[in-house]
Design an enzyme around this catalytic site. Structure first.
Site, PDB file in Angstrom:
ATOM      1  N   ALA A  15      34.323  51.957  32.216  1.00  0.00           N
ATOM      2  CA  ALA A  15      34.119  53.320  31.698  1.00  0.00           C
ATOM      3  C   ALA A  15      35.264  53.706  30.767  1.00  0.00           C
ATOM      4  O   ALA A  15      35.032  54.227  29.667  1.00  0.00           O
ATOM      5  CB  ALA A  15      33.998  54.316  32.846  1.00  0.00           C
ATOM      6  N   THR A  43      35.612  46.987  37.754  1.00  0.00           N
ATOM      7  CA  THR A  43      34.560  46.474  36.878  1.00  0.00           C
ATOM      8  C   THR A  43      34.668  44.959  36.741  1.00  0.00           C
ATOM      9  O   THR A  43      33.657  44.262  36.703  1.00  0.00           O
ATOM     10  CB  THR A  43      34.662  47.135  35.486  1.00  0.00           C
ATOM     11  OG1 THR A  43      34.539  48.541  35.631  1.00  0.00           O
ATOM     12  CG2 THR A  43      33.588  46.618  34.559  1.00  0.00           C
ATOM     13  N   ALA A  48      26.421  41.430  39.360  1.00  0.00           N
ATOM     14  CA  ALA A  48      24.979  41.317  39.105  1.00  0.00           C
ATOM     15  C   ALA A  48      24.627  41.441  37.626  1.00  0.00           C
ATOM     16  O   ALA A  48      24.056  40.516  37.040  1.00  0.00           O
ATOM     17  CB  ALA A  48      24.208  42.344  39.921  1.00  0.00           C
ATOM     18  N   VAL A 156      48.673  58.250  35.699  1.00  0.00           N
ATOM     19  CA  VAL A 156      48.626  59.674  35.371  1.00  0.00           C
ATOM     20  C   VAL A 156      48.799  60.444  36.670  1.00  0.00           C
ATOM     21  O   VAL A 156      48.011  60.274  37.603  1.00  0.00           O
ATOM     22  CB  VAL A 156      47.295  60.053  34.672  1.00  0.00           C
ATOM     23  CG1 VAL A 156      47.187  61.565  34.514  1.00  0.00           C
ATOM     24  CG2 VAL A 156      47.202  59.375  33.316  1.00  0.00           C
ATOM     25  N   SER A 254      27.227  37.929  45.329  1.00  0.00           N
ATOM     26  CA  SER A 254      26.405  38.671  44.363  1.00  0.00           C
ATOM     27  C   SER A 254      24.939  38.765  44.770  1.00  0.00           C
ATOM     28  O   SER A 254      24.337  37.803  45.253  1.00  0.00           O
ATOM     29  CB  SER A 254      26.493  37.988  43.000  1.00  0.00           C
ATOM     30  OG  SER A 254      25.594  38.597  42.106  1.00  0.00           O
ATOM     31  N   ARG A 258      20.359  36.406  45.716  1.00  0.00           N
ATOM     32  CA  ARG A 258      19.028  36.755  46.249  1.00  0.00           C
ATOM     33  C   ARG A 258      18.039  36.948  45.097  1.00  0.00           C
ATOM     34  O   ARG A 258      16.896  36.517  45.183  1.00  0.00           O
ATOM     35  CB  ARG A 258      19.113  38.030  47.101  1.00  0.00           C
ATOM     36  CG  ARG A 258      19.562  37.766  48.537  1.00  0.00           C
ATOM     37  CD  ARG A 258      19.817  39.072  49.291  1.00  0.00           C
ATOM     38  NE  ARG A 258      21.048  39.699  48.816  1.00  0.00           N
ATOM     39  CZ  ARG A 258      21.256  41.010  48.741  1.00  0.00           C
ATOM     40  NH1 ARG A 258      20.320  41.855  49.120  1.00  0.00           N
ATOM     41  NH2 ARG A 258      22.404  41.478  48.301  1.00  0.00           N
ATOM     42  N   HIS A 382      31.525  49.353  49.476  1.00  0.00           N
ATOM     43  CA  HIS A 382      31.399  48.796  48.129  1.00  0.00           C
ATOM     44  C   HIS A 382      31.459  49.825  47.013  1.00  0.00           C
ATOM     45  O   HIS A 382      32.010  49.570  45.956  1.00  0.00           O
ATOM     46  CB  HIS A 382      30.086  48.028  48.045  1.00  0.00           C
ATOM     47  CG  HIS A 382      29.885  47.329  46.741  1.00  0.00           C
ATOM     48  ND1 HIS A 382      30.813  46.439  46.245  1.00  0.00           N
ATOM     49  CD2 HIS A 382      28.885  47.381  45.834  1.00  0.00           C
ATOM     50  CE1 HIS A 382      30.375  45.975  45.079  1.00  0.00           C
ATOM     51  NE2 HIS A 382      29.225  46.540  44.800  1.00  0.00           N
ATOM     52  N   ALA A 427      25.705  50.363  38.278  1.00  0.00           N
ATOM     53  CA  ALA A 427      27.095  50.799  38.062  1.00  0.00           C
ATOM     54  C   ALA A 427      27.570  50.367  36.681  1.00  0.00           C
ATOM     55  O   ALA A 427      28.210  51.142  35.965  1.00  0.00           O
ATOM     56  CB  ALA A 427      28.018  50.248  39.138  1.00  0.00           C
TER      57      ALA A 427
HETATM   58  P1  ADP Z   1      34.768  52.290  36.509  1.00  0.00           P
HETATM   59  O1  ADP Z   1      33.880  51.214  37.032  1.00  0.00           O
HETATM   60  O2  ADP Z   1      34.265  53.657  36.805  1.00  0.00           O
HETATM   61  O3  ADP Z   1      35.161  52.072  35.088  1.00  0.00           O
HETATM   62  P2  ADP Z   1      37.046  50.876  37.644  1.00  0.00           P
HETATM   63  O4  ADP Z   1      37.353  50.808  39.089  1.00  0.00           O
HETATM   64  O5  ADP Z   1      36.503  49.658  37.007  1.00  0.00           O
HETATM   65  O6  ADP Z   1      36.113  52.156  37.393  1.00  0.00           O
HETATM   66  O7  ADP Z   1      38.377  51.260  36.842  1.00  0.00           O
HETATM   67  C1  ADP Z   1      39.180  52.349  37.183  1.00  0.00           C
HETATM   68  C2  ADP Z   1      40.620  52.048  36.775  1.00  0.00           C
HETATM   69  O8  ADP Z   1      41.405  53.244  36.842  1.00  0.00           O
HETATM   70  C3  ADP Z   1      41.299  51.041  37.680  1.00  0.00           C
HETATM   71  O9  ADP Z   1      41.797  49.977  36.903  1.00  0.00           O
HETATM   72  C4  ADP Z   1      42.429  51.842  38.343  1.00  0.00           C
HETATM   73  O10 ADP Z   1      43.570  51.058  38.618  1.00  0.00           O
HETATM   74  C5  ADP Z   1      42.717  52.919  37.305  1.00  0.00           C
HETATM   75  N1  ADP Z   1      43.341  54.140  37.837  1.00  0.00           N
HETATM   76  C6  ADP Z   1      43.014  54.813  38.972  1.00  0.00           C
HETATM   77  N2  ADP Z   1      43.783  55.909  39.130  1.00  0.00           N
HETATM   78  C7  ADP Z   1      44.627  55.965  38.062  1.00  0.00           C
HETATM   79  C8  ADP Z   1      45.667  56.872  37.630  1.00  0.00           C
HETATM   80  N3  ADP Z   1      45.967  57.982  38.323  1.00  0.00           N
HETATM   81  N4  ADP Z   1      46.339  56.588  36.490  1.00  0.00           N
HETATM   82  C9  ADP Z   1      46.026  55.484  35.757  1.00  0.00           C
HETATM   83  N5  ADP Z   1      45.057  54.600  36.108  1.00  0.00           N
HETATM   84  C10 ADP Z   1      44.358  54.828  37.234  1.00  0.00           C
END
Ligand code: ADP
Length: 450
Positions: A15, A43, A48, A156, A254, A258, A382, A427
């Site tokens: 994302a 991600t 899948a 952040v 994965s 299936r 998950h 997702a």
């Molecule tokens: P999505 O599938 O929604 O893109 P992901 O889990 O693949 O979500 O990615 C989210 C990312 O955000 C992870 O790499 C995680 O380490 C990072 N993250 C989570 N919290 C913070 C934060 N406060 N500051 C910076 N990065 C963050």
């Protein structure tokens, strides 16, 4: 690093990277902040594929599909709890998102299916490799090519507002240095909270003690960041357990195994459910078995078509044998029962009709080509379907359902799209669709502030 940006993206999963690329392409000055030392978040572990209906790649393969059917099946899978406007937006934008990736050199033109979908609409890389690694390396290549600024190992810690609008973010790096960056908008793409067992159990006491498939950064910090500036949340108790997780390593097996034709059998050597039902239902059936685990069983035909299977073999998850009888013996299973199970299932494949459990999809091939393979699995936490509340423009909403100016969110951090159960392949679709939309809307917002 400059001290001000149009758009700061928090998180470098699918994302966040899609959002950053789109915002950059619309002229915004973008910074990506990632708390972990590497890109990709959860991600990168996605296996899948990406669901979409009415795509160019489906047409090439002669697969007839409709957005309406995709909508209805996702709604049914989510037990009608999905936010209808978000879901409509999701389904409408899905084929464009497949093209958005293709235009950036990321081709998902092999197609399979996942539990709860009646049509092949899960788009994967052509060589049968897992979608996550391919997607992240492709997105990172696009980020690098554009020279978008990135800070890894930096979190952040706070989003600051002035006159009711997002105005800055406070960052902290792994050396405990803090930095405040002025911004016009922030896109929170921090993923879910499956790896925060305290938070999971707070909302779902019944999930105490479950393993999780997620990377350790999936702690839900982004939800708190946005709640701090007034964001509302939705569906926080809707937490998905995936049915097929190798328990010693918490490694996800994965759904595409299936989807390629594997079955599930219990310790007695019997099938016990429709393997292609949705994740919530398959998980519940495994938990209800006296042994609380099951085996995913497939033959050489399935292995040869799925790169993931080779990875599972290399990782030592797979018990293999030249004959079904030998496989049953290795698993401590009654082989008469196991042979009867295979014979009966192979008959169902031939008739394209499963009179025991009503499996209607992925009745692909009889399981009869040695060697035969099995992986012992049980459910694990998950995906968190809940999260902050957004509208179809990915704007974060407060408790009065009003937009918080300058705050956007996309991906697993946002709630409402998947209802009470996310379908496999939705997702990856979610992060690309809403990630690129977030990039578009945040860039526009920033322009309007200039
Ligand atoms: P999505 O599938 O929604 O893109 P992901 O889990 O693949 O979500 O990615 C989210 C990312 O955000 C992870 O790499 C995680 O380490 C990072 N993250 C989570 N919290 C913070 C934060 N406060 N500051 C910076 N990065 C963050």
């Amino acid at each position: 690093t400059p001290k001000n940006y149009d758009v700061v993206v928090v998180g470098s999963g699918g994302a966040g990277l899609a959002a950053a690329i789109q915002a950059h392409d619309e002229g915004a000055r973008v910074l990506i902040v990632e708390k972990m030392p590497t890109f990709g978040g959860n991600t990168i572990k996605a296996s899948a594929g990406m669901n979409a209906a009415e795509t160019r790649f489906q047409r090439v393969k002669g697969i007839e599909d409709s957005k309406e059917l995709f909508y209805q099946e996702t709604l049914k899978g989510g037990q009608n709890r999905n936010n209808p406007e978000l879901l409509r937006c999701f389904v409408e934008h899905a084929p464009q998102a497949i093209e958005w990736l293709a235009n950036r050199g990321i081709m998902l033109n092999d197609i399979t299916t996942t539990g709860g979908m009646s049509i092949d609409r899960t788009h994967r890389p052509k060589d049968g490799s897992a979608v996550g690694g391919y997607l992240i390396s492709g997105l990172v290549r696009n980020v690098t090519r554009r020279g978008i600024d990135v800070m890894l190992d930096t979190s952040v810690e706070e989003i600051l507002c002035e006159h009711g609008k997002v105005s800055a973010v406070r960052l902290i790096n792994d050396e405990n240095e803090t930095l405040t960056v002025a911004v016009k908008s922030v896109i929170v793409a921090t993923g879910g909270f499956s790896a925060n067992s305290e938070m999971v159990v707070k909302y779902r006491p019944d999930l105490a003690g479950f393993v999780t498939t997620n990377h350790k950064g999936a702690t839900g910090g982004g939800i708190a960041l946005l709640q701090h500036i007034g964001a509302d949340t939705v569906d926080m108790g809707e937490i998905q357990i995936h049915p097929t997780v190798e328990q010693n390593t918490s490694y996800l097996i994965s759904e595409s195994i299936r989807g390629g034709g594997a079955i599930l059998v219990n310790q007695k050597g019997n099938r016990f459910f429709n393997e292609m039902e949705t994740r919530d239902k398959v998980s519940a059936q495994i938990i209800a078995l006296p042994e609380h685990y099951a085996y995913i069983v497939f033959d050489e035909h399935v292995r040869a078509k799925n790169k993931a299977a080779d990875e599972y073999i290399a990782r030592g998850f797979v018990t293999s044998a030249s004959s079904p009888r030998q496989l049953a013996e290795k698993l401590g299973m009654d082989y008469h029962a196991f042979l009867a199970t295979l014979e009966r299932y192979n008959g169902f494949v031939e008739q394209q009709h499963d009179s025991d459990f009503g499996r209607t999809t992925a009745l692909r091939n009889p399981i009869n080509e040695g060697p035969f393979h099995a992986i012992r699995i049980a459910p694990g936490v998950h995906h968190t379907m809940g999260g902050v509340t957004i509208n179809t423009e990915t704007a974060v909403l407060n408790k009065q359902q009003q937009v918080i100016p300058g705050a956007f969110a996309a991906g697993e951090v946002a709630g409402g799209i998947h209802g009470s159960n996310r379908i496999g392949g939705n997702a990856v679709a979610d992060i690309i669709i809403f990630g690129s939309l977030a990039g578009h809307h945040a860039a526009n917002w920033a322009k309007a502030q200039a």
